[in-house]
Design a protein around this motif. Structure first.
Motif, PDB file in Angstrom:
ATOM      1  N   ALA A 254       0.815  -1.130   0.170  1.00 43.92           N
ATOM      2  CA  ALA A 254      -0.011   0.042  -0.153  1.00 43.92           C
ATOM      3  C   ALA A 254       0.893   1.427  -0.168  1.00 43.92           C
ATOM      4  O   ALA A 254       0.363   2.270   0.131  1.00 43.92           O
ATOM      5  CB  ALA A 254      -0.810  -0.032   1.187  1.00 43.92           C
ATOM      6  N   GLY A 255       2.276   1.037  -0.006  1.00 45.18           N
ATOM      7  CA  GLY A 255       3.022   2.245  -0.006  1.00 45.18           C
ATOM      8  C   GLY A 255       3.188   2.757   1.364  1.00 45.18           C
ATOM      9  O   GLY A 255       4.084   4.062   1.343  1.00 45.18           O
ATOM     10  N   GLU A 256       3.034   2.071   2.465  1.00 48.18           N
ATOM     11  CA  GLU A 256       3.420   2.665   3.647  1.00 48.18           C
ATOM     12  C   GLU A 256       4.738   2.073   4.094  1.00 48.18           C
ATOM     13  O   GLU A 256       5.597   1.522   3.384  1.00 48.18           O
ATOM     14  CB  GLU A 256       2.309   1.991   4.647  1.00 48.18           C
ATOM     15  N   GLY A 257       5.217   2.701   5.180  1.00 55.64           N
ATOM     16  CA  GLY A 257       6.430   2.508   5.792  1.00 55.64           C
ATOM     17  C   GLY A 257       7.252   3.738   6.244  1.00 55.64           C
ATOM     18  O   GLY A 257       6.970   4.802   5.629  1.00 55.64           O
ATOM     19  N   HIS A 258       8.279   3.438   6.866  1.00 59.36           N
ATOM     20  CA  HIS A 258       9.234   4.580   7.177  1.00 59.36           C
ATOM     21  C   HIS A 258      10.067   4.997   6.072  1.00 59.36           C
ATOM     22  O   HIS A 258      10.522   4.213   5.395  1.00 59.36           O
ATOM     23  CB  HIS A 258       9.955   4.055   8.454  1.00 59.36           C
ATOM     24  N   ARG A 259      10.084   6.333   5.856  1.00 52.37           N
ATOM     25  CA  ARG A 259      11.129   7.035   4.922  1.00 52.37           C
ATOM     26  C   ARG A 259      12.006   7.780   5.561  1.00 52.37           C
ATOM     27  O   ARG A 259      12.144   8.338   6.471  1.00 52.37           O
ATOM     28  CB  ARG A 259      10.297   7.882   3.825  1.00 52.37           C
ATOM     29  N   LEU A 260      13.446   7.389   4.991  1.00 49.41           N
ATOM     30  CA  LEU A 260      14.788   7.960   5.382  1.00 49.41           C
ATOM     31  C   LEU A 260      14.795   9.462   5.301  1.00 49.41           C
ATOM     32  O   LEU A 260      14.100   9.922   4.146  1.00 49.41           O
ATOM     33  CB  LEU A 260      15.983   7.297   4.960  1.00 49.41           C
ATOM     34  N   ARG A 261      15.418  10.152   6.011  1.00 50.06           N
ATOM     35  CA  ARG A 261      15.653  11.497   5.854  1.00 50.06           C
ATOM     36  C   ARG A 261      17.028  11.595   5.058  1.00 50.06           C
ATOM     37  O   ARG A 261      18.107  11.099   5.226  1.00 50.06           O
ATOM     38  CB  ARG A 261      15.909  12.099   7.166  1.00 50.06           C
ATOM     39  N   PRO A 262      16.698  12.554   3.964  1.00 50.91           N
ATOM     40  CA  PRO A 262      18.104  12.592   3.163  1.00 50.91           C
ATOM     41  C   PRO A 262      19.252  13.463   3.920  1.00 50.91           C
ATOM     42  O   PRO A 262      18.908  14.279   4.996  1.00 50.91           O
ATOM     43  CB  PRO A 262      17.633  13.511   1.999  1.00 50.91           C
ATOM     44  N   ALA A 263      20.353  13.174   3.685  1.00 48.86           N
ATOM     45  CA  ALA A 263      21.383  13.869   4.129  1.00 48.86           C
ATOM     46  C   ALA A 263      21.648  15.328   3.510  1.00 48.86           C
ATOM     47  O   ALA A 263      21.244  15.487   2.380  1.00 48.86           O
ATOM     48  CB  ALA A 263      23.017  13.149   4.283  1.00 48.86           C
TER      49      ALA A 263
END
Length: 507
Positions: A254-263
């Motif tokens: 479903a496109g869910e989940g944690h997204r990482l923060r760019p450096a």
């Protein structure tokens, strides 16, 4: 509606997905576990005729069996080795794939065989030797009941499932591990989800930390179509927690989940670049090759403390570890106590790099001891995090000039997924040989369970052999507590530990 096409890892067949597949179907999705040729009993074959390309074709056949006009979204799930045929198939059918799920697996690269992802480094080296000798058509025998831990943590897998896993295990054709993965690049457009198994040593926070180091090669992990989940279990979640795994797969689809923060400049300051919590003198660095010295005013020679950073740290990380505020802060704190503080860069970029890093440290020590401002007979070594394994050589055979060894939130035994079972880098064993060498251990009370277990094993071993171990606890401290936790608790602990080290150097 989604159709999940799932591919298992080495030695295992479609049977491992049974419970997870049933839960996906109960939730209204379709699920198909791919039987791999030459591994699964449903598709017997002569090992000489089976390679990675064979398994890619197996997955492509499963994709092509889904009716194009049905409107079903195909989600490919690759566990362990299974991610290699999954990526190969997705690269050739990219327009058909809605998402690829990496289930506690490596990140394969074009032109690299699955052998590179074999966790057991000693076994990997032996297989590479067999390949160089031209032996590419044999098989790799499956693990015995008590050997599965060499392939990943069995945390959460009950005895009955472990026995069944062993009973149904099949030899792995060598060609599947030795044949390079070939990608055109089309798969790069497919959304991906990484499902990390914390019991196997993989956590979202660790991946974020690697991204924060600034290596451009990891920037792709921060793209919007990349998500992550974390499961509190070992390497086989389809056996240990099939219901939780099915839920995660549905959410990933479903496109869910944690997204990482760019450096970058717009991101919050990462932990490793935050200020050191103590006020220390602003001494200039004296760069000597891969070593930086911080020398207090006054006559010498003086004792020295060499601070060894953790890792693995990506080779492209900028700034380099010896310039991080924490390492510089420790070195200047030592200088404030009248010692010479030193930091270095070493080559621990991957868990396979421990021998290279050990050699870098040995060379740095010789450089420091050769400096005329240093008392070569009074040296202390202070290790951090994943650098804790590098204490092994100095514990096992401490030289007379080594007056103290210290470690902050260290890893003191190889983690399950690191494949270092036969490696020499095992401080929890080496401490038995430390003799009278003083050891100062800064222990984080809120350490991750996997690392805390290695520290507990080390402390237990040290107590049994009556090693000179002093434990300085930071009860509410996390891994990397200097920049993560309140200074009112961390600062006294840092000061206490530093004074202990100085006492051993000057006593």
């Amino acid at each position: 509606m989604q159709v999940f096409i799932m591919v298992a890892g080495v030695f295992t067949g479609a049977h491992v997905w049974q419970e997870t597949a049933a839960r996906l179907v109960a939730a209204g999705s379709a699920a198909h576990a791919v039987p791999l040729t030459g591994v699964d009993p449903a598709r017997p074959a002569t090992p000489a005729h089976v390679g990675l390309e064979t398994h890619i074709e197996d997955v492509i056949a499963a994709i092509d069996a889904v009716d194009v006009t049905s409107g079903q979204e195909i989600v490919l799930v690759g566990h362990d080795y299974g991610i290699h045929p999954v990526l190969g198939a997705a690269d050739r059918r990219a327009e058909r794939i809605a998402r690829v799920v990496y289930l506690d697996s490596a990140m394969p690269q074009n032109g690299v065989p699955a052998l590179a992802a074999v966790p057991d480094q000693a076994l990997r080296a032996r297989l590479a030797e067999r390949a160089e000798a031209g032996e590419r058509e044999g098989v790799l025998a499956p693990p015995a009941h008590d050997e599965w831990g060499r392939w990943g943590s069995t945390d959460g897998v009950d005895e009955a499932d472990l026995e069944r896993l062993t009973a149904l295990a099949a030899p792995q054709p060598l060609g599947t591990l030795l044949q390079p993965l070939r990608l055109t690049g089309a798969v790069a457009s497919v959304p991906v989800t990484g499902v990390l198994c914390a019991g196997n040593g993989a956590r979202i926070g660790l991946v974020q930390r690697l991204v924060d180091f600034g290596d451009p090669a990891l920037a792709a992990l921060t793209q919007p179509q990349v998500t992550f989940f974390e499961l509190p279990t070992g390497h086989w979640p389809m056996l240990s927690c099939p219901a939780a795994l099915a839920d995660v797969l549905l959410r990933a689809a479903a496109g869910e989940g944690h997204r990482l923060r760019p450096a970058g400049d717009d991101a919050p300051m990462p932990a490793h670049l935050r200020p050191f919590p103590l006020d220390v003198p602003e001494l200039p660095r004296d760069r000597q090759g891969h070593v930086d010295l911080y020398v207090p005013d006054g006559d010498g020679p003086r004792p020295a403390v060499l601070f060894v950073h953790g890792g693995p740290v990506p080779a492209g990380a900028r700034p380099r570890p010896r310039e991080w505020p924490t390492l510089v802060g420790y070195a200047r704190l030592a200088a404030a106590e009248g010692m010479i503080g030193a930091t270095l860069d070493h080559s621990l970029h991957d868990v396979s790099d421990y021998p290279r890093a050990a050699a870098d440290i040995a060379a740095a020590i010789e450089r420091v001891r050769a400096d005329a401002r240093v008392d070569a007979d009074r040296i202390a070594l202070w290790f951090f995090s994943g650098g804790g394994l590098l204490t092994t050589d100095w514990l096992a055979q401490p030289p007379a000039w080594l007056r103290c060894l210290a470690a902050s939130y260290p890893i003191l035994a190889p983690l399950p997924a690191w494949g270092l079972t036969e490696s020499r880098f095992h401080p929890a064993r080496a401490v038995e040989e430390a003799g009278p060498l003083p050891v100062v251990l800064l222990r984080a009370g809120r350490e991750t369970p996997e690392i805390a277990a290695t520290v507990e094993a080390f402390v237990t071993a040290a107590e049994k052999c009556a090693a000179r171990l002093e434990v300085v606890d930071v009860p509410n401290g996390h891994h990397g507590f200097e920049t993560l936790d309140a200074p009112e608790e961390t600062v006294p602990a840092l000061q206490h530990a530093m004074r202990s080290v100085v006492t051993h150097l000057t006593g």
